[in-house]
Design a protein around this motif. Structure first.
Motif, short mmCIF file in Angstrom:
data_model
loop_
_atom_site.label_atom_id
_atom_site.label_comp_id
_atom_site.label_asym_id
_atom_site.label_seq_id
_atom_site.Cartn_x
_atom_site.Cartn_y
_atom_site.Cartn_z
N MET A 1 -30.20 -13.59 -39.26
CA MET A 1 -30.66 -12.30 -39.79
C MET A 1 -29.69 -11.80 -40.88
O MET A 1 -30.08 -11.57 -42.01
CB MET A 1 -30.74 -11.34 -38.59
N ASP B 1 -30.31 -11.23 -34.63
CA ASP B 1 -30.82 -9.98 -34.06
C ASP B 1 -30.37 -9.86 -32.61
O ASP B 1 -30.33 -10.85 -31.88
CB ASP B 1 -32.35 -9.95 -34.11
N ASP C 1 -31.89 -11.23 -43.90
CA ASP C 1 -33.20 -11.91 -43.86
C ASP C 1 -33.42 -12.74 -45.13
O ASP C 1 -34.46 -12.62 -45.79
CB ASP C 1 -34.35 -10.90 -43.73
N ASP C 2 -32.46 -13.52 -45.49
CA ASP C 2 -32.55 -14.41 -46.65
C ASP C 2 -32.58 -13.68 -48.00
O ASP C 2 -32.76 -14.31 -49.04
CB ASP C 2 -33.76 -15.35 -46.56
#
Ligand SMILES: Nc1ncnc2c1ncn2[C@@H]1O[C@H](COP(=O)(O)OP(=O)(O)OP(=O)(O)O)[C@@H](O)[C@H]1O
Ligand SMILES: [Mg+2]
Length: 230
Positions: A1, A30, A65-66
């Motif tokens: 994450m 997460d 998240d990238d």
């Protein structure tokens, strides 16, 4: 994450360059509780500043998240910090002309009765139920720290960054505060920096830093195996 890749942070001070972190990579999932340990000056606070986007790394990249921070406009990063992150700093930065409860409400997404009730409940859980309407200068250092912790939780962020959250508290209060922070894992992740390994007993991962690098990482299973071997 949340992922930091090859993070280097070099501060410029009067005398020259100080390398606070070099080439450090770390991933946080997460609902994970990560503890960061290490001697004074090893780069713990610096690592929190980079992971939360408060500072830009000299080299490397942080991804949520990238999505790389360096590609986000500053406005988006500010919004991210406001909505998705909660902070407990080494200095608590409370607003002096607001009461304890009002300081907590500064972080609430809406100023309605439901959030005020939540704010009161959080402060009560932190042992401050009788001091909701005190101003920061009418509170002890440890009480102010607890107000800052409630403020970091009220908007239910995805990640709470806590720098020495129990540093000013006696042992018993410290353990109570950690229990509340730990329970937060049901809603989001917790990254806690400390000098005190005792408060990290329940951490999913303990990262030890030395001279701006990761000296060791132990997950819960590794720690239990070590305990059993003793
Ligand atoms: N603004 C700054 N300018 C120059 N050097 C800095 C600055 N902030 C931190 N440093 C240096 O960077 C290194 C890492 O500092 P950092 O605050 O991340 O350490 P820390 O592990 O959080 O320490 P502590 O446990 O004392 O809080 C230290 O050598 C420190 O002196
Ligand atoms: Mg620090």
């Amino acid at each position: 994450m949340l992922h930091g890749e090859n993070l280097t942070l070099t501060y410029k001070d009067g005398e020259g360059l100080v390398d606070a972190l070099h080439g450090l990579s770390l991933s946080i999932e997460d609902h994970q509780f990560i503890g960061i340990l290490g001697p004074s000056g090893c780069g713990k606070s610096s690592l929190l500043y980079l992971l939360s986007g408060l500072r830009k790394p000299t080299k490397g990249e942080v991804y949520l998240d990238d999505r790389p921070y360096s590609k986000m406009p500053e406005r988006e990063r500010v919004e991210l910090r406001r909505t998705e992150f909660g902070f407990v700093f080494q200095q608590h930065f409370l607003i002096n002309y607001l009461t304890a409860l009002e300081n907590v409400m500064v972080s609430a997404p809406v100023q309605d009765r439901a959030h005020a009730e939540q704010g009161k409940a959080l402060l009560a859980d932190l042992g401050l139920g009788e001091k909701l309407h005190r101003f920061p200068y009418e509170l002890s250092g440890g009480e102010r720290q607890r107000v800052a912790i409630a403020r970091a939780m009220i908007h239910r962020p995805r990640v709470i960054f806590a720098d020495e959250p129990t540093g000013l508290l006696d042992r018993r209060t410290g353990l109570q505060v950690m229990a509340l922070l730990r329970s937060y894992r049901e809603q989001g992740s917790l990254i806690a920096v400390t000098h005190n390994p005792e408060i990290l007993a329940e951490a999913d991962l303990i990262v030890r830093l030395r001279d701006g690098q990761i000296a060791s990482m132990e997950d819960r299973v590794a720690r239990q195996t070590q305990e059993a071997a003793k």
